[in-house]
Design an enzyme around this catalytic site. Structure first.
Site, PDB file in Angstrom:
ATOM      1  N   HIS A  83      53.742 -31.923  33.028  1.00 41.62           N
ATOM      2  CA  HIS A  83      54.323 -31.125  31.950  1.00 41.62           C
ATOM      3  C   HIS A  83      53.402 -29.957  31.609  1.00 41.62           C
ATOM      4  O   HIS A  83      52.180 -30.074  31.654  1.00 41.62           O
ATOM      5  CB  HIS A  83      54.519 -31.984  30.701  1.00 41.62           C
ATOM      6  CG  HIS A  83      55.029 -31.230  29.519  1.00 41.62           C
ATOM      7  ND1 HIS A  83      56.361 -30.877  29.385  1.00 41.62           N
ATOM      8  CD2 HIS A  83      54.389 -30.724  28.431  1.00 41.62           C
ATOM      9  CE1 HIS A  83      56.516 -30.209  28.250  1.00 41.62           C
ATOM     10  NE2 HIS A  83      55.351 -30.098  27.657  1.00 41.62           N
ATOM     11  N   ASP A 161      64.150 -36.764  18.778  1.00 41.80           N
ATOM     12  CA  ASP A 161      63.286 -35.594  18.976  1.00 41.80           C
ATOM     13  C   ASP A 161      64.122 -34.328  19.100  1.00 41.80           C
ATOM     14  O   ASP A 161      63.779 -33.290  18.519  1.00 41.80           O
ATOM     15  CB  ASP A 161      62.419 -35.761  20.228  1.00 41.80           C
ATOM     16  CG  ASP A 161      61.769 -34.450  20.642  1.00 41.80           C
ATOM     17  OD1 ASP A 161      60.915 -33.958  19.901  1.00 41.80           O
ATOM     18  OD2 ASP A 161      62.170 -33.899  21.687  1.00 41.80           O
ATOM     19  N   ARG A 168      63.157 -28.085  13.312  1.00 41.50           N
ATOM     20  CA  ARG A 168      61.836 -27.436  13.271  1.00 41.50           C
ATOM     21  C   ARG A 168      61.951 -25.977  13.693  1.00 41.50           C
ATOM     22  O   ARG A 168      61.331 -25.096  13.091  1.00 41.50           O
ATOM     23  CB  ARG A 168      60.853 -28.164  14.205  1.00 41.50           C
ATOM     24  CG  ARG A 168      60.368 -29.500  13.682  1.00 41.50           C
ATOM     25  CD  ARG A 168      59.599 -30.253  14.749  1.00 41.50           C
ATOM     26  NE  ARG A 168      58.488 -29.450  15.245  1.00 41.50           N
ATOM     27  CZ  ARG A 168      57.969 -29.566  16.468  1.00 41.50           C
ATOM     28  NH1 ARG A 168      58.492 -30.421  17.338  1.00 41.50           N
ATOM     29  NH2 ARG A 168      56.964 -28.821  16.829  1.00 41.50           N
ATOM     30  N   SER A 183      56.537 -34.819  19.839  1.00 43.14           N
ATOM     31  CA  SER A 183      57.721 -34.322  20.548  1.00 43.14           C
ATOM     32  C   SER A 183      57.525 -34.391  22.054  1.00 43.14           C
ATOM     33  O   SER A 183      58.369 -34.915  22.792  1.00 43.14           O
ATOM     34  CB  SER A 183      58.028 -32.886  20.114  1.00 43.14           C
ATOM     35  OG  SER A 183      59.101 -32.342  20.855  1.00 43.14           O
ATOM     36  N   LYS A 187      59.105 -37.714  24.903  1.00 37.25           N
ATOM     37  CA  LYS A 187      59.938 -37.446  26.086  1.00 37.25           C
ATOM     38  C   LYS A 187      59.235 -37.890  27.359  1.00 37.25           C
ATOM     39  O   LYS A 187      59.874 -38.384  28.299  1.00 37.25           O
ATOM     40  CB  LYS A 187      60.298 -35.961  26.148  1.00 37.25           C
ATOM     41  CG  LYS A 187      61.200 -35.502  25.012  1.00 37.25           C
ATOM     42  CD  LYS A 187      61.732 -34.101  25.229  1.00 37.25           C
ATOM     43  CE  LYS A 187      60.675 -33.023  25.041  1.00 37.25           C
ATOM     44  NZ  LYS A 187      60.308 -32.817  23.634  1.00 37.25           N
TER      45      LYS A 187
END
Length: 436
Positions: A83, A161, A168, A183, A187
């Site tokens: 990620h 989320d 947000r 967050s 995931k």
């Protein structure tokens, strides 16, 4: 238990209990008994007063538990997830995933769309008509063969989320390390891979503007992942200048294909990708050291295994192979070349500003519903510390619509040309790991 008491506790800098956090997540995202304005008030109190390690862990777990958790245990091989927190010109996943799959690693990745000045991996892949809406167990089939997949977040994966993030984004509560960490990690944990690798971008072209905040985010995420007993490596990489030369969607897919064909756009992105992959190969015990890993990566590219794996992957996810083979996924109607006004060493004042120029050309979006021009983007003919002669092309702007003078001016105002070289930036600033 009620939301007003919970808001007041956090407003007064008090610690929320596990039960209170679970109550907030469930009642707001599932039962809908908490209003948007009440949830926004709590989120703002968190932004201002923060959360400690236990609160952040509890928020992550509550969002994770709101949806499904994958079980890839029956699939042979080490499952990994990579990620990035996002940056300008970051097409690393498009290159890294197929190369890692060539070593027998199983790459399961969830990506998102771009918003604001940063691009999204999903947008880039959509330029080749890539299908990221996986269903009916397609994830398992793809992980078996060709050994990788990229999907988008669904209403089954940490759905709480997705709901909280949308609020947000519309309530000025994005920039909070506990909220960002929970967050991202919720995931990542939902994909339930064996090892998670995270790239935290740091600098003027990233959401984390300095090394201090990037380090705080990295440590926060690693702490959560360690509590979940998930093997993880988190690196902090510089985004003071764009990553490579290509900025956009179709143009970044082209740069990724060129890289896998042995033609990297710049030494900087080649170094970063080789170091990332070598870290993955060493951590998963595929290779013993960086020297051996670099040699193995070279062989994967030279033997065409990398590009063949990429093509097998995108074909499996229903990309338009005719579009890829013809190169028409990047065929801009309008082009404008930016000449150097003086001779010297080139740099750019703000990487974020380059992202905004790409956005104005059509490559990005302000709102999630805005359309994307997959042919829009920038090619930096000259990147940081490369020398240009007067009149030589610094960059080429691309779009499907006429390129306005205001966009050209905005690019020119961001250019730096000096008679001596400027400061160079390290590729990877530091790494944190819980793998022994």
């Amino acid at each position: 238990m009620n939301i007003i008491d919970i808001i007041n506790k956090k407003r007064l800098k008090q610690k929320l209990t596990t039960a209170e956090i679970v109550f907030f997540v469930n009642e707001y995202t599932s039962k809908k008994t908490i209003t948007d304005y009440q949830a926004a008030a709590l989120l703002m109190a968190i932004v201002i007063n923060g959360m400690d390690e236990q609160e952040t862990y509890d928020l992550t777990k509550a969002m994770l538990d709101s949806g499904d958790i994958y079980d890839f245990s029956k699939i042979k091989g080490i499952k990994i997830d990579k990620h990035s927190t996002g940056g300008i010109g970051d097409k690393v996943s498009l290159i890294l995933a197929p190369i890692c799959a060539c070593f027998g690693l199983k790459v399961a990745k969830m990506s998102g769309r771009g918003l604001g000045f940063t691009g999204g991996t999903i947008d880039k892949l959509e330029s080749i008509k890539f299908d990221f809406n996986l269903k009916n167990g397609e994830e398992f089939k793809l992980l078996n063969d060709p050994g990788l997949f990229i999907m988008c977040q669904t209403d089954r994966i940490a759905p709480a989320d997705g709901i909280i993030y949308a609020l947000r984004n519309s309530s000025g509560t994005v920039e909070s390390i506990p909220l960002i960490a929970s967050s991202v990690v919720s995931k990542k944990l939902a994909l339930n891979t064996d090892c998670i690798f995270i790239d935290v971008k740091c600098g003027n072209g990233a959401f984390m503007k300095n090394e201090q905040s990037a380090t705080a985010l990295a440590k926060c995420m690693l702490n959560i992942l360690t509590k979940f007993k998930k093997k993880s490596v988190i690196s902090i990489t510089t985004m003071e200048q764009p990553l490579g030369r290509a900025i956009g969607n179709g143009i970044e897919v082209k740069a990724a294909i060129d890289f896998l064909n042995g033609h990297p756009e710049a030494d900087t992105i080649k170094e970063l990708i080789y170091r990332f992959i070598s870290e993955i190969l060493i951590t998963t015990k595929v290779e013993k050291n960086q020297t051996a890993a670099f040699k193995a990566i070279d062989e994967v590219i030279k033997s065409k295994q990398g590009i063949n794996k990429f093509l097998a992957w995108v074909k499996a996810q229903k990309a338009d192979m005719k579009l890829i083979n013809s190169g028409q996924y990047f065929a801009p109607k309008y082009t404008y070349k930016i000449p150097a006004k003086t001779a010297g060493f080139v740099s750019y004042k703000s990487t974020e500003e380059l992202g905004m120029v790409a956005l104005l050309l059509g490559a990005g979006r302000i709102k999630k519903t805005d359309p994307i021009d997959y042919h829009a983007g920038i090619w930096l003919d000259k990147i940081h510390n490369e020398k240009a002669k007067k009149g030589e092309v610094l960059a080429t702007l691309y779009s499907s619509k006429p390129i306005e003078q205001s966009v050209i001016d905005r690019f020119n105002n961001n250019v730096i040309i000096k008679t001596t070289k400027l400061q160079n930036y390290p590729t990877i600033l530091k790494s944190f790991s819980n793998v022994k």
